[in-house]
Design a protein around this motif. Structure first.
Motif, PDB file in Angstrom:
ATOM      1  N   HIS A 143      -3.217   7.130  -3.582  1.00  0.00           N
ATOM      2  CA  HIS A 143      -3.392   6.048  -2.604  1.00  0.00           C
ATOM      3  C   HIS A 143      -3.545   4.772  -3.425  1.00  0.00           C
ATOM      4  CE1 HIS A 143      -5.670   4.608   1.284  1.00  0.00           C
ATOM      5  NE2 HIS A 143      -4.558   3.926   1.046  1.00  0.00           N
ATOM      6  N   ILE A 144      -2.471   3.991  -3.522  1.00  0.00           N
ATOM      7  CA  ILE A 144      -2.361   2.866  -4.447  1.00  0.00           C
ATOM      8  C   ILE A 144      -2.053   1.586  -3.670  1.00  0.00           C
ATOM      9  CG2 ILE A 144      -1.121   1.968  -6.485  1.00  0.00           C
ATOM     10  CD1 ILE A 144      -2.713   4.534  -7.018  1.00  0.00           C
ATOM     11  N   ALA A 149      -4.375  -1.410  -7.903  1.00  0.00           N
ATOM     12  CA  ALA A 149      -5.659  -0.831  -7.520  1.00  0.00           C
ATOM     13  C   ALA A 149      -5.489   0.603  -7.039  1.00  0.00           C
ATOM     14  CB  ALA A 149      -6.312  -1.673  -6.421  1.00  0.00           C
ATOM     15  N   VAL A 150      -6.537   1.398  -7.241  1.00  0.00           N
ATOM     16  CA  VAL A 150      -6.578   2.803  -6.851  1.00  0.00           C
ATOM     17  C   VAL A 150      -7.684   2.969  -5.817  1.00  0.00           C
ATOM     18  CG1 VAL A 150      -6.831   5.178  -7.660  1.00  0.00           C
ATOM     19  CG2 VAL A 150      -5.879   3.436  -9.185  1.00  0.00           C
ATOM     20  N   SER A 189      10.744  -0.172  -1.834  1.00  0.00           N
ATOM     21  CA  SER A 189      10.833   1.283  -2.011  1.00  0.00           C
ATOM     22  C   SER A 189       9.535   1.887  -2.517  1.00  0.00           C
ATOM     23  CB  SER A 189      11.955   1.617  -2.984  1.00  0.00           C
ATOM     24  OG  SER A 189      11.645   1.150  -4.290  1.00  0.00           O
ATOM     25  N   LYS A 190       8.482   1.066  -2.649  1.00  0.00           N
ATOM     26  CA  LYS A 190       7.155   1.470  -3.127  1.00  0.00           C
ATOM     27  C   LYS A 190       7.109   1.642  -4.654  1.00  0.00           C
ATOM     28  CE  LYS A 190       5.423   1.589   1.040  1.00  0.00           C
ATOM     29  NZ  LYS A 190       4.442   0.604   1.522  1.00  0.00           N
ATOM     30  N   GLY A 191       8.170   1.221  -5.347  1.00  0.00           N
ATOM     31  CA  GLY A 191       8.107   1.173  -6.794  1.00  0.00           C
ATOM     32  C   GLY A 191       7.152   0.076  -7.241  1.00  0.00           C
ATOM     33  N   VAL A 221       0.850  -1.192   0.000  1.00  0.00           N
ATOM     34  CA  VAL A 221       0.000   0.000   0.000  1.00  0.00           C
ATOM     35  C   VAL A 221       0.883   1.237   0.000  1.00  0.00           C
ATOM     36  CG1 VAL A 221      -1.758   1.323   1.235  1.00  0.00           C
ATOM     37  CG2 VAL A 221      -1.853  -1.170   1.244  1.00  0.00           C
ATOM     38  N   PHE A 222       0.557   2.196  -0.889  1.00  0.00           N
ATOM     39  CA  PHE A 222       1.214   3.501  -0.889  1.00  0.00           C
ATOM     40  C   PHE A 222       0.198   4.554  -0.478  1.00  0.00           C
ATOM     41  CE2 PHE A 222       2.023   7.601  -2.809  1.00  0.00           C
ATOM     42  CZ  PHE A 222       3.356   7.835  -2.514  1.00  0.00           C
TER      43      PHE A 222
END
Length: 502
Positions: A335-336, A354-355, A393-395, A4-5
């Motif tokens: 928010h991904i 997902a978004v 790293s959220k990539g 989750v970002f």
């Protein structure tokens, strides 16, 4: 740790808002600056910010005088001309809902969209296919409208409907995607998260006016920023674009991967003013990205998105490097998540990109299809239908469309991985990969390639064996004349088996 970002939301869209007013606000600051240049080797047609705004708001008055009213839908049958963005923003300025459509559609295809959206009228250039089943307004009236008094902006709730676009989705059946006025506000996340766009930039987009990629990245976003938009005129060939980039001192170039591939066939890409390129529409092959950087000394930054949410994952100037299969990072304010069967999966685990439903750029829904809209959600997550994986790293690493994923002996295989490996073969120009059924319950990976001559299959097998695990290697190779693509140049992998071998 879950995939989750969420680094905090984007600032909320102002109330009492209008998309067109937001786009054209720069006309107050830089009225005499060139907002748009339609360029070709023999010259350019230029529009200042003041002239552009006057034309748009005059056209808005003309649309109202023609009998349309706020809330009416206007289906656009307009080709690659400046009348397209002018009419599009004019309609939105006064609360009319434009419905842009591809100029390549046939009469029966257009009729399907008319039946789906029930427009009050159709704006027609007299050239594109257009049934006579609705009231028609001709674009040749627009030049007279440009001099009319400026219409007042229809301001209101940023969540109200602004425009409708079409997507085929995974089924191939058109769906009418409804977007709110706030969609343009959400594109601010792309300015630094992808473009690196400033007011001083001159951005050239290689697409046609009536492609949504061009409309957003090539026109609306530069105008919102106060930059200059450069659009090749109708009839300009890809081989002529390097000349136009140099002559008009483009600092940013945006195109689909196939356009970059074609331009690289040109000799001597001397582009001294170019800062970087932008790519979207489909995955950019690493070979094309690297060849462009070698030829021009500039990077190409890729973005991932969809009709329902524009782009929301991207690489950008100044951001760290990621592997070639990466899409980049979620843009600031997004928010991904990578979602599994019920919830976000652990870091490093593949799932569906997902978004979150709170994203201000996410669609309102599919027109008159509440069940189809809700089917795209899993709880608060809008499922894109694309497979990905989030790194520490959220990539975001890309694994292809969920419906394009191949099954080889029980293993799930991304066609992108196989295509990237085969593109390193020196004699292959293009390649598309899919799985095919050779007998009941037995599927193999097949590679369809474009080359100047038939290639030795034993050599291809030996080459693949050095780069791919056994279960990822194609069992069948076919040379075809060209890869099947849709109107937006996206590879149609499921159509590969229907291509005639050469």
């Amino acid at each position: 740790m879950s995939s989750v970002f969420d680094a905090g939301p984007w600032p909320p869209c102002p109330q009492d808002f209008n998309l067109a007013a937001h786009v054209l606000a720069a006309a107050d600051r830089v009225p005499d600056k060139i907002a748009l240049a339609v360029v070709k080797p023999t010259g350019a047609q230029r529009w200042s910010y003041d002239r552009l705004r006057s034309a748009i708001l005059g056209c808005a008055t003309g649309l109202l005088d023609s009998g349309l009213k706020p809330g009416d839908r206007l289906l656009m049958r307009v080709g690659n001309s400046v009348e397209f963005p002018v009419a599009y923003l004019a309609a939105i300025a006064v609360g009319i809902v434009p419905i842009p459509t591809s100029s390549q559609l046939t009469l029966p295809e257009v009729q399907v969209l008319i039946d789906m959206t029930d427009p009050a009228a159709m704006l027609h250039d007299g050239i594109t296919a257009c049934p006579d089943t609705r009231r028609v307004i001709r674009t040749n009236r627009m030049s007279d409208w440009y001099a009319l008094p400026a219409a007042a902006y229809d301001l209101g709730d940023p969540d109200r409907l602004a425009y409708i676009i079409f997507t085929s989705g995974t089924s191939g059946t058109p769906r009418a995607v409804c977007h709110a006025h706030r969609a343009i506000w959400a594109r601010g996340m792309m300015m630094e998260g992808w473009y690196g766009l400033t007011e001083q930039d001159r951005l050239m987009h290689a697409g046609a006016f009536n492609w949504t990629y061009t409309l957003g990245t090539g026109l609306l976003d530069p105008w919102t920023r106060g930059a200059t938009a450069l659009i090749p005129a109708q009839g300009v060939e890809h081989a002529q674009i390097p000349l136009l980039l140099k002559r008009h001192e483009a600092t940013i170039f945006a195109a689909a991967p196939g356009v970059y591939r074609n331009i690289l066939k040109s000799a001597g890409l001397n582009l001294p003013k170019l800062r970087h390129g932008l790519s979207a529409g489909e995955k950019l092959p690493a070979s094309v990205r690297d060849a462009w950087q070698t030829a021009t000394g500039t990077r190409v930054y890729e973005a991932f998105g969809m009709s329902e949410c524009s782009t929301f994952i991207s690489s950008a100037p100044g951001a760290p490097d990621l592997p070639p299969e990466s899409l980049g990072w979620p843009q600031p304010g997004r928010h991904i998540a990578i979602v599994g069967d019920t919830t976000p999966v652990p870091i490093g685990t593949p799932g569906i990109i997902a978004v979150h439903r709170s994203d201000p750029g996410l669609m309102l829904g599919y027109l008159n299809q509440p069940e189809a809209t809700e089917a795209r959600y899993q709880g608060d997550w809008f499922l894109t239908g694309d497979m990905g994986e989030m790194t520490e790293s959220k990539g975001i690493l890309y694994h292809g469309r969920a419906d394009d994923m191949m099954n080889a002996g029980g293993f799930r295989v991304s066609p992108l991985e196989v295509e990237a490996a085969l593109m390193q073969y020196p004699d292959i120009h293009e390649v598309g990969v899919t799985d095919i059924e050779i007998k009941p319950d037995t599927r193999i990976i097949a590679a369809y390639y474009v080359a100047d001559h038939p290639l030795d299959e034993d050599l291809l097998n030996a080459f693949a064996a050095t780069r791919l695990a056994r279960y990822k290697q194609p069992r069948l190779y076919r040379r075809i004349a060209s890869l099947p693509r849709n109107a937006n140049n996206k590879l149609l992998r499921r159509a590969l088996p229907d291509q005639t071998p050469v």
